[in-house]
Structure formats: structure tokens, C-alpha cells
Design a protein around this motif. Structure first.
Motif, PDB file in Angstrom:
ATOM      1  N   ASP A   4     -13.808  -9.085  56.863  1.00 41.22           N
ATOM      2  CA  ASP A   4     -13.280  -7.775  57.221  1.00 41.22           C
ATOM      3  C   ASP A   4     -12.397  -7.294  56.084  1.00 41.22           C
ATOM      4  O   ASP A   4     -11.310  -7.817  55.869  1.00 41.22           O
ATOM      5  CB  ASP A   4     -12.477  -7.894  58.534  1.00 41.22           C
ATOM      6  CG  ASP A   4     -11.929  -6.541  58.976  1.00 41.22           C
ATOM      7  OD1 ASP A   4     -12.065  -5.558  58.212  1.00 41.22           O
ATOM      8  OD2 ASP A   4     -11.375  -6.480  60.084  1.00 41.22           O
ATOM      9  N   ALA A   5     -12.886  -6.309  55.363  1.00 45.41           N
ATOM     10  CA  ALA A   5     -12.176  -5.843  54.166  1.00 45.41           C
ATOM     11  C   ALA A   5     -10.827  -5.217  54.526  1.00 45.41           C
ATOM     12  O   ALA A   5      -9.953  -5.097  53.659  1.00 45.41           O
ATOM     13  CB  ALA A   5     -13.031  -4.854  53.396  1.00 45.41           C
ATOM     14  N   ASN A   6     -10.663  -4.856  55.795  1.00 42.94           N
ATOM     15  CA  ASN A   6      -9.377  -4.270  56.196  1.00 42.94           C
ATOM     16  C   ASN A   6      -8.287  -5.320  56.406  1.00 42.94           C
ATOM     17  O   ASN A   6      -7.116  -4.989  56.529  1.00 42.94           O
ATOM     18  CB  ASN A   6      -9.539  -3.429  57.469  1.00 42.94           C
ATOM     19  CG  ASN A   6     -10.289  -2.141  57.150  1.00 42.94           C
ATOM     20  OD1 ASN A   6     -10.131  -1.571  56.066  1.00 42.94           O
ATOM     21  ND2 ASN A   6     -11.128  -1.710  58.084  1.00 42.94           N
ATOM     22  N   GLN A   7      -8.695  -6.575  56.529  1.00 40.97           N
ATOM     23  CA  GLN A   7      -7.701  -7.646  56.624  1.00 40.97           C
ATOM     24  C   GLN A   7      -7.270  -8.028  55.212  1.00 40.97           C
ATOM     25  O   GLN A   7      -8.111  -8.395  54.395  1.00 40.97           O
ATOM     26  CB  GLN A   7      -8.300  -8.893  57.303  1.00 40.97           C
ATOM     27  CG  GLN A   7      -8.791  -8.671  58.725  1.00 40.97           C
ATOM     28  CD  GLN A   7      -7.667  -8.276  59.655  1.00 40.97           C
ATOM     29  OE1 GLN A   7      -6.551  -8.798  59.578  1.00 40.97           O
ATOM     30  NE2 GLN A   7      -7.935  -7.287  60.526  1.00 40.97           N
ATOM     31  N   PRO A   8      -5.977  -7.937  54.929  1.00 36.12           N
ATOM     32  CA  PRO A   8      -5.521  -8.232  53.570  1.00 36.12           C
ATOM     33  C   PRO A   8      -5.993  -9.617  53.131  1.00 36.12           C
ATOM     34  O   PRO A   8      -5.864 -10.580  53.894  1.00 36.12           O
ATOM     35  CB  PRO A   8      -3.990  -8.191  53.673  1.00 36.12           C
ATOM     36  CG  PRO A   8      -3.697  -7.435  54.927  1.00 36.12           C
ATOM     37  CD  PRO A   8      -4.875  -7.567  55.822  1.00 36.12           C
ATOM     38  N   GLY A   9      -6.539  -9.685  51.941  1.00 37.84           N
ATOM     39  CA  GLY A   9      -6.931 -10.975  51.373  1.00 37.84           C
ATOM     40  C   GLY A   9      -8.324 -11.453  51.745  1.00 37.84           C
ATOM     41  O   GLY A   9      -8.843 -12.376  51.130  1.00 37.84           O
ATOM     42  N   GLU A  10      -8.964 -10.824  52.747  1.00 42.42           N
ATOM     43  CA  GLU A  10     -10.269 -11.369  53.163  1.00 42.42           C
ATOM     44  C   GLU A  10     -11.372 -11.145  52.124  1.00 42.42           C
ATOM     45  O   GLU A  10     -12.240 -11.988  51.947  1.00 42.42           O
ATOM     46  CB  GLU A  10     -10.709 -10.818  54.531  1.00 42.42           C
ATOM     47  CG  GLU A  10     -10.129 -11.618  55.674  1.00 42.42           C
ATOM     48  CD  GLU A  10     -10.984 -11.642  56.937  1.00 42.42           C
ATOM     49  OE1 GLU A  10     -12.116 -11.118  56.952  1.00 42.42           O
ATOM     50  OE2 GLU A  10     -10.505 -12.216  57.934  1.00 42.42           O
ATOM     51  N   LEU A  11     -11.327 -10.001  51.428  1.00 43.83           N
ATOM     52  CA  LEU A  11     -12.326  -9.766  50.377  1.00 43.83           C
ATOM     53  C   LEU A  11     -12.231 -10.861  49.316  1.00 43.83           C
ATOM     54  O   LEU A  11     -13.246 -11.431  48.900  1.00 43.83           O
ATOM     55  CB  LEU A  11     -12.132  -8.387  49.728  1.00 43.83           C
ATOM     56  CG  LEU A  11     -12.974  -8.118  48.483  1.00 43.83           C
ATOM     57  CD1 LEU A  11     -14.472  -8.118  48.799  1.00 43.83           C
ATOM     58  CD2 LEU A  11     -12.601  -6.784  47.821  1.00 43.83           C
ATOM     59  N   GLU A  12     -10.997 -11.178  48.932  1.00 45.88           N
ATOM     60  CA  GLU A  12     -10.793 -12.204  47.902  1.00 45.88           C
ATOM     61  C   GLU A  12     -11.270 -13.566  48.403  1.00 45.88           C
ATOM     62  O   GLU A  12     -11.872 -14.334  47.655  1.00 45.88           O
ATOM     63  CB  GLU A  12      -9.314 -12.277  47.485  1.00 45.88           C
ATOM     64  CG  GLU A  12      -8.816 -11.067  46.678  1.00 45.88           C
ATOM     65  CD  GLU A  12      -8.647  -9.793  47.525  1.00 45.88           C
ATOM     66  OE1 GLU A  12      -8.559  -9.898  48.767  1.00 45.88           O
ATOM     67  OE2 GLU A  12      -8.625  -8.693  46.931  1.00 45.88           O
ATOM     68  N   THR A  13     -10.972 -13.854  49.698  1.00 44.94           N
ATOM     69  CA  THR A  13     -11.431 -15.130  50.260  1.00 44.94           C
ATOM     70  C   THR A  13     -12.962 -15.181  50.261  1.00 44.94           C
ATOM     71  O   THR A  13     -13.565 -16.198  49.914  1.00 44.94           O
ATOM     72  CB  THR A  13     -10.910 -15.299  51.712  1.00 44.94           C
ATOM     73  OG1 THR A  13      -9.492 -15.117  51.700  1.00 44.94           O
ATOM     74  CG2 THR A  13     -11.238 -16.672  52.257  1.00 44.94           C
TER      75      THR A  13
END
Lengths: 407, 495
Positions: free
Chosen positions: B395-404
Motif C-alpha cells: 500500500d503506497a499510502n502507508q509510509p515506507g511500504e513502497l521502499e519495503t
């Protein structure tokens, strides 16, 4: 003094090239030597004989891959594949018969270095379509690798394509990994007799354009059909147009019946089965009907399939050429009376209107030194190719002049 | 993702460049307004966006040559773009580069059934070629899933694959010739309707070069007669090992299916929720095996594959008895991406290849990586050739999830390389996998590839910042350290 270096492992290949680079001493790269007579005749101070780098590294039939050292004899590879019911689908030709080489046998490195592909090229692709990855030493004396061991791979430039057909002028291959495929259970050949080149081309196109998965389409004029060892072909007394069907038994039989029905309008039909069929296509692959007499020149021309018969007719009339067609008409094998310039101008002029290329496969060493063996390229393409050569071999120490004079 | 620093000197003369390009391509072929350029700011890898400096849409090869000559002389970077469907950022613009779109090269030039070839401009879609020949029963074989939109020129740049490439090959095996323009503005033709280009195989080199070597302006492809028939099997397994073994044994038996796809349990259920065509929800792995060719052959091979599947403990097995049923088998697989899109706000599609026999191992590793990163993953594979498309759910809206998710994806690709595979099977390196190239290649390997680039583009102006993690100047790459002195190989047998 001229030397022959015989490295026995990759690091010794690297040592030899490192030395040659420092000395700017050109090397002739030799696998098993069976195709030494192919390409321009050039002078090298020393030979790098790779026969010590021989053997299969691994063979994984379920993965459809085999990896081998460059001088592994073709016989060894073919035997390993046959044991597991597999093959090299591009059907590399054995050049010994037409190059008149008694000694030595072809190596897998040589097959890829020359991009040799046989009759199945029309269905299964060329040697260049089967090399998945390689290790090599460049003319900069650097060991590098490219590609991998899987078919689906777009990681980085596809240097496997570039190295295939580069005739040892870019790098010395030390390991090759290539794709193999299941060998067909059955091979039938449908023969149509008595066609001229134009009608044969139409018949071959009809067969190739059918849904019968034709895996070979060749045309032998009457005079050359008589030289076959397959008795029906030899005794036909007319031209032979041949269409190959391969695969699982029931499928081959059914397709053969259907193809015969579709070709009935072209002329009298006959069939070759297993043994004779295989023998016939080996003759086509190796152009054995052109072997003798040994002093005649041999050319190999790649043109659009519909153009082959026209080129053959033109050159038969003007130069006394004999020849036959493979690749559904797109590959023209020619034998010409001996001459100093190999008639390269009229041969190349004959394909110019159609597009394609002509390679002088057999000629004297003198002729191969003075006549362009490979198709001359337009200036911008030639300049680009020379820059590609420089990017691998800036001092031009690897087979310099094998493909193009001075590079 | 770090891109090369924009060249201030080039940005400063933007107005001058626009004027020069308008001289070459009159009318609306030069786009310089921000609103109009917005549509070009990303490709199929939409997580990355960058406005181009200028967009130019030439219509002729001569215009392409003039644009490139101008850019070469003025040292302006150029990013070529086909339909912009790249999944690896191959057509991502650069802030200081001209985006060269080939969309107006949209005509098929010659359909030649006798020679089984089509000559086309590069902007024609992949499916457009098949449409031009299908009334005579022919088709163009490579079928990337974006085939309705992707251009044949882009297919050349990426060496695109598809479901059928196990049997029919990738783009590189189906292209006969190209015309391309070098960055210096030279027009070069290689190949044609004949087989095998003469000299070095620059056709093979250009295919899959991701727009770094030249701009393709014409393409000749091989077309094939459509197989007489096609039938598929839908086979469920209780474990991915059993499915993997089944795949290996089918190939080992000498059968090369037209397509052989595998889905894992999360992908099966997502697809079943979405289209509901009767996939076995409890299966750990599902295989779709399609056999095509002459009818008698297909019927015969269906029997063989069925035997192999049953011997490997298939928990469910259906054979298509009609075209409708065959299409229904495929419906779930073909909608796998949107289906997964419904169960997660975002997903990232990866594209590694492994040796087939490593399928169970990579699945084990993926599930432990999934735990490590705390993100779910669903898997669809081109099982026949070991090409994986793990879909990482996030979920790109959750901070850090894109990076994870990016880190998870990187770990998967590293595992592919460790198991003997490669970083990308068909989507290309682009910018997405650029910084992972070192996992697969040494510096020497990469330097040699970049030297090839120098042979085409000595100033490094074509699509820089893609594919290679480090940019080197060509002069630096050309330097050689030569070891002078005595023969360094006393051990080599000589005679």
C-alpha cells in the motif's frame, strides 16, 4: 618464430592473450581446425590451439541445456544428446566434406563461431538463436561472461548473438551454454519430382505456409539429384523438391497424408521414411552433392525465399553454375568453375536486386586473400562493425583479417 | 533511483533547441508545453515520473536522422519511446533530454505471404501485425501481455517475450531485419527478408538493447501460419514441488507445449474471486498446459501430458473440449494482475528467471522473504521457461511500504541469480533493475558491454542512466593496461 600455444584451461588462455596483446602478435584461434579453410586467408604470427579445452561441463536434459568447452568435438556432443533423445535443433552442417578436410572434426566452438545452421533453420532458427551464454577472453586480455543458462533473459546486451558468427575475431570463447531440444520421434520426407525452380519455389512456399509444420524445404535440380546416395532420389531422373515433416509418430503420418493431398497438383509424389529421410537431409545440410570436383568454387547465398531460384537460373546461364536450394528457396548453394576472382562480382550482382548476402565458402587460399569472402557492407555499417571489433579487440590480435581485410 | 544530474548548459538553451527541432519537424510534432508533455512523464513503470525537456514526434526516417544529428552535434541527450508500455522504466524521460516518440511511424509497409514476412514501421502495435495477416491464417508469434498497446519498435528494444515463447521464441528469434538511425544520424539497414544478417550480428545485438544503441525506424518480422488447433489442460497440485516436477517431466518427455503457466495458491484464489471460471481453490499450485499444432498431434500430446500429471499426483485435472473452455482456463491467468489489484491497493510485478528445476526452491525462499518483509506475494510464472512474475502486494499510502516492497523485490531477484537465473526474463533492466546488475555481472563484464555501447554512441547521449549502474566515459573505458615483458605463461604447452 611462429608458435602454437595449447592452453589447457581458461587461465592459460588468458595468459596467452595477455602476452599476444603486449607483443601485438596476432593469434589464429583454432578449435579443432575443421573450418580453418573458411573465411579470408590471413596471416597470424601464432596459433592459439584450444583443443585442450574440451569436454561437456554439464548437460541437463530436463532443462534443455548443455554447457561445453569450446573444442568439444561435435561427435561427443551429438552422442550425449542422442542418448537422451535430444538434438541441436539448428542442425549445424559438417563442413569437412566440402572443405576437403580429412583430419579433425568440428568443434562446438567452431559451430557457434561460424553460426552454422542447416535445413531446419527455417523452422527452429539459427545457431545464434540457441547460444544462451558464454565465457570468453577478449582481445583486451580480459575474461568476461555474458548471458546465462536460461532461455528467457534480457539482462544486459545480448552478446551471445554478437559472438556467434564472429569467426573468432572478437573474443576467445572458453565456455558455451546452449539450448537443446527433443529430437523428433519420426522423420518423413515428401518428394515432388520434375518441377522447375519456379514451380518448386511455389510448392515449397505452399508447404511452408501450411499448418503442417514443415521442418525443411529443398530443391535439387535433376543433375544434382543423380548424385544422391538415397536410391530413390538418385534414380529419379528428374529434379526433386523435398519437404520434411518431423515429430510424434501419429502426427507425422497424418500431416504427411494431408501435405501430399495439398501438393498433388504440382507433380508426382513419393515419400522417404526414417533412415532414407535422415540421410537425404544430411546430404542437403552438408551440400555433399557439390563436393566433387574439388577445384570448383563453392558459394553460399542467403536471399528472400522467392528469389533463390531466379539467382540460380541467372548464374547457371551466365557462369555455368550448378547448385541447389535449401531454406524454402532462400539458401542457394552454388558450385562454379574455378577462376582467380571467384566471379564475386557477377555473383553479388545477381543478388543485389533481391537483398541478401553471398559467402565464398570454398576457394584457393590466394583467392580467399584477394576476394571479399563475406558480403561487403555499406560504408556506415562497415565502420560501425569495425568499431564493434575495436571495442573487444583494439589491437586486432584475434583472427585479424578473417572476416574483413585489415580488421 | 538516482538519475544522471541534468546538464545545466543544455537546459539553458532549451528555447534554442525547441526552435531547431521545429525546423526539422514542422507543425505539432514538437511539444514543449508542460500540460501537453505530462502524458509522457512515465511509462508502464508508473512509480517513477520525470517531465521531459521537450517531446518530438517525427514522421520520417529522414527527420529522425536530422534530429539525432542535431542532438549529437549539440550534445543533447535523447530518450527514444515507442508506446510507453515498458515495465522497467526504459522510456522514462530525463529532465535534460529530448523524448523522441515513434508513435507516428504507424504504417505497415509490406505484407509478403510468399516470403512469410511483414515490413512495418516501428510504431505499429504488436497485435496490429497479427491483425494485418490473420485473414490469411497467419500471425506474429511473440505475444507480450501488453500486445494490444505495445509497439513492435518497443518490442525490439526490449526483446519482448510472452506466453508462447517457450515454443516460438522471443522477439529476437522472430525479427528478420531492421533499419535504424545512429546517434550520429547515419541510417543503417541490417537483414531483410532473407535469413541471417551478414557480418557481425548487429540485429541480434540491437534487439534487447533498450534504446541505448540506436533508434529503430523500420522492422521486418517473420510471420507464421496459425496452428491448426490448440487445447489446454488445467491441473491442480497439492504442492508446488509436485507441479514443478510435472513441468520438468513434460519437457523431459520431449513435449514442448505452446504455453505452460503456473499459479500459486494466492494467485489462484485472487483470480477465482475475480473471474470465477472454476479454478481449484484448495490447490497449492495450478498448471495450465496448452498444446498447439496439428489436431492429431495435439490429441496425442494431451494424452501424454495427462499421464505425466496423474503420475505426479494431480489433485484435479480438466482438459478443454471446446474453444470456450480453453479460453475459460486462460481467463483467470490472463486477469491475474487486475485480480491481484483488487485484493491490494498496489502491487509490484517482478520478472526474474530461474532454471526450471529451482521452482520449488524459489517459492520456499519467497515465502520466507514474505515473512521477513511483512508483505504478501502472489505468483504467476511462465513455468515452461522458468520466468517468474511475483506480484508483491503493498500500500503506497502507508509510509515506507513502497521502499519495503522494493527491497523485497530486490531480494527475490538476488535469489534468482543465486539459483543460477537472471534479473530479468522479459521486462528489461531499464532503471528498475539497473542497480542490481552487479549481482549478475562483474565490473569487467559490464565494462565490456559499455564498450559496445561506445561503438554506437561515443558521447553517451542515447538513453543514458538506463541499464548500467555506473556511467563511464568512453575514453576511460577504452584505456588499456598492457603487461609488457617476458612471456607470462611458461606452463602452456607450445610446439
Amino acid at each position: 618464430m611462429a608458435s602454437t600455444f595449447q592452453p589447457t584451461d581458461d587461465s592459460q588462455v588468458l595468459d596467452a592473450v595477455t602476452w599476444a596483446l603486449a607483443e601485438v602478435a596476432p593469434l589464429e584461434i583454432v578449435g579443432r581446425g575443421s573450418k580453418r579453410g573458411l573465411g579470408r586467408n590471413f596471416q597470424a604470427d601464432h596459433s592459439l590451439d584450444l583443443s585442450g579445452l574440451s569436454g561437456i561441463n554439464f548437460y541437463e536434459p530436463e532443462e534443455l541445456i548443455l554447457s561445453a568447452k569450446p573444442a568439444t568435438p561435435m561427435a561427443e556432443i551429438e552422442a550425449a544428446l542422442a542418448e537422451r533423445g535430444q538434438m541441436l535443433a539448428f542442425e549445424p552442417m559438417d563442413m569437412r566434406p566440402i572443405l576437403g578436410m580429412g583430419a579433425g572434426e568440428g568443434s562446438i566452438g567452431g559451430v557457434f563461431a561460424c553460426n552454422l545452421s542447416g535445413p531446419r533453420r527455417v523452422k527452429s532458427g539459427a545457431a545464434r538463436d540457441h547460444l544462451l551464454g558464454f565465457n570468453a577472453v577478449s582481445g583486451r586480455a580480459e575474461a568476461f561472461k555474458s548471458g546465462g543458462r536460461v532461455v528467457k533473459n534480457v539482462t544486459g546486451y545480448d552478446l551471445s548473438k554478437l559472438i556467434t558468427g564472429s569467426h573468432g575475431t572478437l573474443a576467445v570463447m572458453t565456455e558455451l551454454t546452449f539450448k537443446v531440444l527433443p529430437a523428433p520421434e519420426k522423420t518423413y520426407t515428401v518428394l515432388v519430382s520434375g518441377l522447375d525452380g519456379a514451380a518448386a519455389t511455389r510448392a515449397m512456399a505452399a508447404a511452408m505456409n501450411s499448418a503442417h509444420e514443415v521442418a525443411g524445404a529443398a530443391f535439387l535440380p535433376a543433375a544434382l539429384a543423380g548424385r544422391s546416395d538415397v536410391s530413390y532420389v538418385q534414380g529419379a531422373g528428374s529434379s526433386i523438391t523435398a519437404l520434411r515433416l518431423e515429430g510424434f509418430g501419429p502426427s507425422v503420418e497424418q500431416r504427411c497424408r494431408e501435405l501430399r493431398e495439398e501438393l498433388a497438383e504440382f507433380g508426382a509424389l513419393e515419400e522417404l521414411h526414417s533412415h532414407n529421410s535422415i540421410r537425404f537431409w544430411t546430404e542437403i545440410r552438408d551440400a555433399t552433392c557439390l563436393t566433387a570436383p574439388a577445384d570448383r568454387l563453392i558459394w553460399r547465398l542467403s536471399v528472400p525465399p522467392t528469389a533463390g531460384h531466379q539467382v540460380l537460373a541467372t548464374l547457371s546461364e551466365s557462369l555455368g553454375a550448378k547448385g541447389f536450394l535449401d531454406w524454402s528457396g532462400g539458401l542457394v548453394w552454388l558450385s562454379l568453375p574455378p577462376s582467380g576472382d571467384a566471379a564475386h562480382e557477377p555473383v553479388r550482382a545477381s543478388i543485389a536486386p533481391h537483398g541478401g548476402h553471398a559467402t565464398l565458402v570454398r576457394a584457393s587460399a590466394d583467392t580467399r586473400a584477394s576476394v571479399p569472402v563475406f558480403q561487403p557492407q555499406p560504408a556506415p555499417l562497415a565502420a560501425l562493425s569495425a568499431r564493434v571489433k575495436d571495442s573487444f579487440d583494439p589491437k586486432r590480435i584475434l583472427n585479424p583479417g578473417r572476416m574483413v581485410a585489415g580488421s | 533511483m538516482l538519475m544522471p544530474k541534468p546538464d545545466e548548459a543544455v537546459l539553458a538553451k532549451r528555447g534554442e533547441i525547441i526552435a531547431a527541432l521545429r525546423e526539422i519537424v514542422p507543425g505539432e510534432g514538437v511539444i514543449a508545453e508542460e500540460d501537453e508533455m505530462r502524458v509522457y512523464e512515465s511509462d508502464g513503470l508508473s512509480a517513477y515520473r520525470q517531465m521531459p525537456m521537450i517531446v518530438v514526434l517525427p514522421e520520417t526516417t529522414e527527420q529522425v536522422a536530422e534530429i539525432l544529428r542535431y542532438c549529437h552535434a549539440e550534445e543533447v541527450k535523447v530518450v527514444p519511446r515507442g508506446a510507453g508500455t515498458s515495465l522497467s522504466g526504459g522510456a522514462l524521460p530525463l529532465a535534460d533530454a529530448v523524448l523522441l516518440g515513434l508513435g507516428k511511424f504507424n504504417r505497415i509497409l509490406d505484407v509478403d505471404f510468399e516470403n512469410r514476412a511483414v515490413v512495418t514501421q516501428p510504431g505499429v502495435t504488436n497485435l496490429g501485425i497479427t491483425h494485418a495477416v490473420q485473414d490469411q491464417g497467419f500471425y506474429y508469434a511473440p505475444d507480450p501481455s501488453s500486445q494490444i498497446a505495445c509497439s513492435i519498435g518497443g518490442n525490439i528494444a526490449e526483446n519482448s517475450g510472452g506466453v508462447h515463447c517457450l515454443k516460438y521464441g522471443l522477439t529476437t528469434n522472430n525479427v528478420l531485419g531492421i533499419e535504424f538511425v545512429t546517434i550520429e544520424g547515419e541510417v543503417i539497414r541490417i537483414g531483410g527478408k532473407h535469413l541471417d544478417a551478414e557480418g557481425y550480428d548487429l540485429l541480434g545485438l540491437m534487439t534487447g538493447s533498450e534504446g541505448l544503441l540506436g533508434v529503430v525506424t523500420e522492422v521486418t518480422v517473420r510471420i507464421l501460419r496459425k496452428p491448426a488447433t490448440a487445447r489446454a489442460l488445467l491441473v491442480g497440485f497439492a504442492s508446488s514441488e509436485a507441479a514443478g516436477t510435472c513441468v520438468a517431466e513434460i519437457i523431459g518427455a520431449g513435449v514442448i507445449p505452446g504455453g505452460m503457466e503456473m499459479m500459486d495458491n494466492p494467485a489462484i484464489n485472487a483470480a477465482e474471486d475475480f473471474v470465477g471460471t472454476g479454478y481449484p481453490r484448495d490447490a497449492a499450485a495450478l498448471l495450465i498446459v496448452e498444446l498447439d499444432g496439428p489436431e492429431v498431434e495435439v490429441d496425442y500430446l494431451i494424452g501424454r501430458v495427462r499421464e505425466i500429471a496423474e503420475a505426479n499426483g494431480a489433485t484435479s485435472l480438466r482438459v478443454s473440449e471446446s474453444e470456450d473452455e480453453r479460453n475459460a482456463f486462460w481467463a483467470g491467468r490472463k486477469s491475474a494482475f487486475p485480480a491481484v489489484g483488487r485484493i491490494s491497493p498496489d502491487y509490484m510485478c517482478m520478472d526474474g528467471t530461474i532454471p526450471r528445476k529451482m521452482l520449488p526452491e524459489i517459492l520456499r525462499r519467497m515465502s520466507s522473504l514474505s515473512e521477513k518483509h511483512g508483505l504478501r506475494v502472489a505468483n504467476v510464472f511462465h513455468a515452461g521457461d522458468g520466468n517468474l512474475h511475483p506480484l508483491i502486494l503493498f500500500d503506497a499510502n502507508q509510509p515506507g511500504e513502497l521502499e519495503t516492497a522494493e527491497a523485497f523485490g530486490g531480494d527475490i531477484l538476488k535469489a534468482c541469480v543465486e539459483l543460477g537465473g537472471v534479473l530479468t526474463g522479459e521486462h528489461g533492466v531499464g532503471i528498475e533493475k539497473r542497480d542490481l546488475m552487479g549481482e549478475m555481472f562483474t565490473e569487467v563484464d559490464l565494462d565490456q558491454q559499455q564498450r559496445v555501447k561506445c561503438a554506437f554512441d561515443a558521447k553517451g547521449l542515447l538513453n543514458p542512466g538506463k541499464v548500467f549502474p555506473k556511467l563511464h566515459r568512453c575514453a576511460e573505458l577504452g584505456r588499456m593496461v598492457v603487461h609488457q615483458g617476458k612471456m607470462p605463461f611458461p606452463d602452456i604447452p607450445r610446439f
